[in-house]
Design a protein around this motif. Sequence first.
Motif, PDB file in Angstrom:
ATOM      1  N   ILE A 152      36.402  31.420  37.625  1.00 20.45           N
ATOM      2  CA  ILE A 152      37.146  32.062  36.543  1.00 20.45           C
ATOM      3  C   ILE A 152      37.245  33.562  36.794  1.00 20.45           C
ATOM      4  CG2 ILE A 152      37.130  32.609  34.081  1.00 20.45           C
ATOM      5  CD1 ILE A 152      35.556  29.949  33.682  1.00 20.45           C
ATOM      6  N   VAL A 153      36.088  34.200  36.996  1.00 23.78           N
ATOM      7  CA  VAL A 153      36.070  35.655  37.159  1.00 23.78           C
ATOM      8  C   VAL A 153      36.801  36.066  38.442  1.00 23.78           C
ATOM      9  CG1 VAL A 153      34.610  37.693  37.389  1.00 23.78           C
ATOM     10  CG2 VAL A 153      33.972  35.902  35.804  1.00 23.78           C
ATOM     11  N   SER A 154      36.584  35.305  39.536  1.00 18.98           N
ATOM     12  CA  SER A 154      37.232  35.627  40.811  1.00 18.98           C
ATOM     13  C   SER A 154      38.740  35.646  40.661  1.00 18.98           C
ATOM     14  CB  SER A 154      36.881  34.586  41.878  1.00 18.98           C
ATOM     15  OG  SER A 154      35.560  34.728  42.286  1.00 18.98           O
ATOM     16  N   SER A 155      39.284  34.576  40.081  1.00 16.10           N
ATOM     17  CA  SER A 155      40.740  34.472  39.989  1.00 16.10           C
ATOM     18  C   SER A 155      41.273  35.557  39.057  1.00 16.10           C
ATOM     19  CB  SER A 155      41.148  33.082  39.509  1.00 16.10           C
ATOM     20  OG  SER A 155      40.976  32.953  38.130  1.00 16.10           O
ATOM     21  N   GLU A 156      40.498  35.872  38.017  1.00 10.47           N
ATOM     22  CA  GLU A 156      40.916  36.901  37.068  1.00 10.47           C
ATOM     23  C   GLU A 156      40.922  38.268  37.746  1.00 10.47           C
ATOM     24  OE1 GLU A 156      42.822  36.952  34.072  1.00 10.47           O
ATOM     25  OE2 GLU A 156      41.542  35.190  34.061  1.00 10.47           O
ATOM     26  N   MET A 157      39.880  38.517  38.577  1.00 12.54           N
ATOM     27  CA  MET A 157      39.785  39.817  39.240  1.00 12.54           C
ATOM     28  C   MET A 157      40.843  39.955  40.324  1.00 12.54           C
ATOM     29  SD  MET A 157      35.958  41.107  39.353  1.00 12.54           S
ATOM     30  CE  MET A 157      36.656  42.746  39.339  1.00 12.54           C
ATOM     31  N   THR A 158      41.102  38.864  41.048  1.00 14.87           N
ATOM     32  CA  THR A 158      42.138  38.885  42.075  1.00 14.87           C
ATOM     33  C   THR A 158      43.471  39.229  41.427  1.00 14.87           C
ATOM     34  OG1 THR A 158      40.938  37.147  43.227  1.00 14.87           O
ATOM     35  CG2 THR A 158      43.196  37.540  43.932  1.00 14.87           C
ATOM     36  N   LYS A 159      43.718  38.627  40.270  1.00  9.54           N
ATOM     37  CA  LYS A 159      44.949  38.874  39.511  1.00  9.54           C
ATOM     38  C   LYS A 159      45.013  40.339  39.069  1.00  9.54           C
ATOM     39  CE  LYS A 159      47.118  36.812  35.578  1.00  9.54           C
ATOM     40  NZ  LYS A 159      46.730  36.105  34.350  1.00  9.54           N
ATOM     41  N   THR A 160      43.933  40.817  38.445  1.00  9.28           N
ATOM     42  CA  THR A 160      43.870  42.197  37.961  1.00  9.28           C
ATOM     43  C   THR A 160      44.127  43.171  39.101  1.00  9.28           C
ATOM     44  OG1 THR A 160      42.133  41.428  36.480  1.00  9.28           O
ATOM     45  CG2 THR A 160      42.479  43.795  36.595  1.00  9.28           C
ATOM     46  N   THR A 161      43.470  42.915  40.236  1.00  3.87           N
ATOM     47  CA  THR A 161      43.603  43.801  41.379  1.00  3.87           C
ATOM     48  C   THR A 161      45.036  43.832  41.881  1.00  3.87           C
ATOM     49  OG1 THR A 161      41.372  43.158  41.985  1.00  3.87           O
ATOM     50  CG2 THR A 161      42.630  44.333  43.643  1.00  3.87           C
TER      51      THR A 161
END
Lengths: 273, 273, 273, 273
Positions: free
Chosen positions: D232-241
């Motif tokens: 969850i956090v990985s995909s969210e951070m990849t998106k944010t980045t």
Amino acid sequence: MDKGDKKPSWKERIHEVIYEADTKEGKLFDVILLIAILASVLLVMLESVKSFDEKYHDFLNISEWIITILFSFEYVLRVISIKKPFKYIFSFYGIIDLLSTLPKYLSFFIVGSHHLAALRALRLLRVFRILKLSRYVGASNKLLIALRASRAKIAVFLFFVIIVCIILGTIMYMIEGEENGYKDIPTSVYWAIVTLTTVGFGDIAPQTALGQLIASAIMILGYGIIAIPTGIVSSEMTKTTSEIDTNTQSCKSCLKDNHKENAEFCYNCGSKL
Amino acid sequence: MDKGDKKPSWKERIHEVIYEADTKEGKLFDVILLIAILASVLLVMLESVKSFDEKYHDFLNISEWIITILFSFEYVLRVISIKKPFKYIFSFYGIIDLLSTLPKYLSFFIVGSHHLAALRALRLLRVFRILKLSRYVGASNKLLIALRASRAKIAVFLFFVIIVCIILGTIMYMIEGEENGYKDIPTSVYWAIVTLTTVGFGDIAPQTALGQLIASAIMILGYGIIAIPTGIVSSEMTKTTSEIDTNTQSCKSCLKDNHKENAEFCYNCGSKL
Amino acid sequence: MDKGDKKPSWKERIHEVIYEADTKEGKLFDVILLIAILASVLLVMLESVKSFDEKYHDFLNISEWIITILFSFEYVLRVISIKKPFKYIFSFYGIIDLLSTLPKYLSFFIVGSHHLAALRALRLLRVFRILKLSRYVGASNKLLIALRASRAKIAVFLFFVIIVCIILGTIMYMIEGEENGYKDIPTSVYWAIVTLTTVGFGDIAPQTALGQLIASAIMILGYGIIAIPTGIVSSEMTKTTSEIDTNTQSCKSCLKDNHKENAEFCYNCGSKL
Amino acid sequence: MDKGDKKPSWKERIHEVIYEADTKEGKLFDVILLIAILASVLLVMLESVKSFDEKYHDFLNISEWIITILFSFEYVLRVISIKKPFKYIFSFYGIIDLLSTLPKYLSFFIVGSHHLAALRALRLLRVFRILKLSRYVGASNKLLIALRASRAKIAVFLFFVIIVCIILGTIMYMIEGEENGYKDIPTSVYWAIVTLTTVGFGDIAPQTALGQLIASAIMILGYGIIAIPTGIVSSEMTKTTSEIDTNTQSCKSCLKDNHKENAEFCYNCGSKL
């Protein structure tokens, strides 16, 4: 629910209250059910605490009867208000609903054998009422989609983990032997799982130098391969998320959808979107 | 298998049954082999449980003989039905197949020394039969591709983990000393690995304030760097996944590539691909 | 090294052997050094094992002297063959190289006080020779780039973890108290770190119901927030990887680089690439 | 702060020093506050260490008074220099600031009952001063954005984890029973959480074969589902980045978007953006 012109029958009204959450009554019903489930699970847990049960036995018993009657009432209403009652009765939630209500009634009929272990186990089934909570989580959840998509890969991974644990457990049984707590292969495999998953209870721990060396290898392996399920789910979720970047617009000429957000032409037939 | 007009020889037919899973007999053979492997591993595990072995010794012995003969038969068939038997015999699976069959026969010849530890270890080799299961997992698996691609990075990571553990283990040996369970450097390094990988058996734990401070640092380090292998595999799998979904074809009119696998027209200019 | 026409001096030749790995001699030197480092670390570790040290004391001592002299020789060669010797001497590797060689010589001079704890600690410094291995890992490593990029975020994360552990440790000290092993706040904070990082030694464990409730909350928190460093590194590595998809071609008119792999025009000045 | 022509009042000057870090005095104030917070937390921790408290009781007491007066002074300044003092007083930091200053004064008034447990707990509240440190972490942090975005998903995940632990805990209570340490359901649920989160204290461990089998299943489950919050956090951070690196501007001639932040020309058609 399309009520049309006709006044809805009482069955329809019950159906609306129980199965839907759009109306005021439906929302109220949901809130009461939620509280009842949580209270019920709390009761099962407190009942098992000896000191608490001795003090408040009557209170626990009465509360349990109130909740059981409430759930029985809900069960009956669900059965009579639905069009295909048998479909509900044999569904996952139907069975959970029944299983979590029955034990208390059984304890009423089999008074003499009140302390039978089998009955105690049966009574604990009431804890499954907590599964009713999952009704409140949307099944179309993105989380579940990602998990379902990565199911096969995770199965292959767990399959390898179990094979590795069986082999490593057997090797540790050979090296450490019964005198160091590795009393048989199933126990050694259990220890290998405890170690590989980085749980590490410490009830069994290697004593020999060679055993500690292999244990170190298992731990580093476990520390490394925890990356695999994470990698699977991460990549799947990133994909799911990026699929949201494709829009839901479908092509006017060929009806294909899943176009890129910024697509100007249908990727299938070439007509302007 | 292209059988052409000729009637296949018995060798060809055996080859088809054993090495392929397309025909009815091939599938049946696979299912039987699968059950035999699982039963065999279960037998090895149960044999090690003293109380079980005493009760059902004869049953375990006979079952083991049946399975051993079955596997021997399979081994012989594999050897005679293949064109290059030596290639199979010295292959990974060939060696596993032989190693997992031999021990039972050896126990027959060396009756007197039945309780030798070496022989016991040999007999446990039968647990390696479980590796035969890996034949059923496709080697072209995406999971394995991603792992293979990140092999070098993971090796560098593990190399650093081991260096860190050796240094931290030595420091803890200096601080805590033999009186707190850190009896020598190898043991302290073992403890450092147990702690860094977040396994934490608890058979050895720091007692001094300084030791606990350093242990805290190790744990937070371990908690932080578990992100590294995960990051490696995640990024590799995301790459692998996204590479598979887009093809390398580029549009003839606008030269854009990265089209979806099933695209027939360029998503940018609408010309036919 | 651009040797030009001149015959290289002996200093240059030594420099080539020691600092470069292109020539035959350079590679051989590297392999010998690698073996010497590993042997040296193994010696330090074995020396600490009492039973082993008693048996093979002389062998360990002589081997250690051989390796120490070898490393001293290497150190001297490194100093004389480099153009700016002081830059090397005060560099990270220069200090490591010196520190790991000195202890053995000191043990020679301070014979009487052979058993001083300080000297023992000093002798264990030889284990730092393992850090010389890191010379063999490229500094331009992708792994290190991703880590360096996420340094700030990971620092913020660790900072929060420590704050959380201090507060939770203090709360647990209030609830459980000295009688359950939480003897003072530093120990309780240590326990909170052990629990939050999912290490879980078990030397201290909550006994009261409230303590177990809070411990459960800490564990679930720790299980959840392990996702954060992983998410940071994953997204950073995915970014690093995708940056590789940008090519190294630089625009002919404005010299900007980092263009997308499939870019036709410079994103900065608009001229054709 | 736009000071314009007017000379700032003393209130404005204090506001500038306390709430801003642009001026020399503001930076100095921040550094002093930072040191005071860390010293204060260290004092609370050392005070709880019996042997230390006995030796240096007076030193600890005086230091604590100095820091308390310093924080009181800071609190008063913050209240008088702000335009809406009540908004500050009832804000999160206002309450923390007050709570962490009061306990020492209370210990002055209630001298007789110095050893009351309630007061001891109150005095430990001073540890919350560490929360003041979070003022130094930007609230617009990417990390926090990603976390906030994945809040709902993580809540659903934790909800499932708790349901699973309640059910597994109840099952283990039935199987292992009181004689193996699973004395009631809350304790068994606590054990299930300890195991599923891979903490594994080892104070309670399954003894029966069936219990160990289910424990193995729980551990493998826990090892597998740790991937979920990470994903969850990985995909969210990849998106944010990736969202931050590309802007939403689209090219006027070809309508393509997703341009690099610093792009001046469309990477597709070369026209000026």
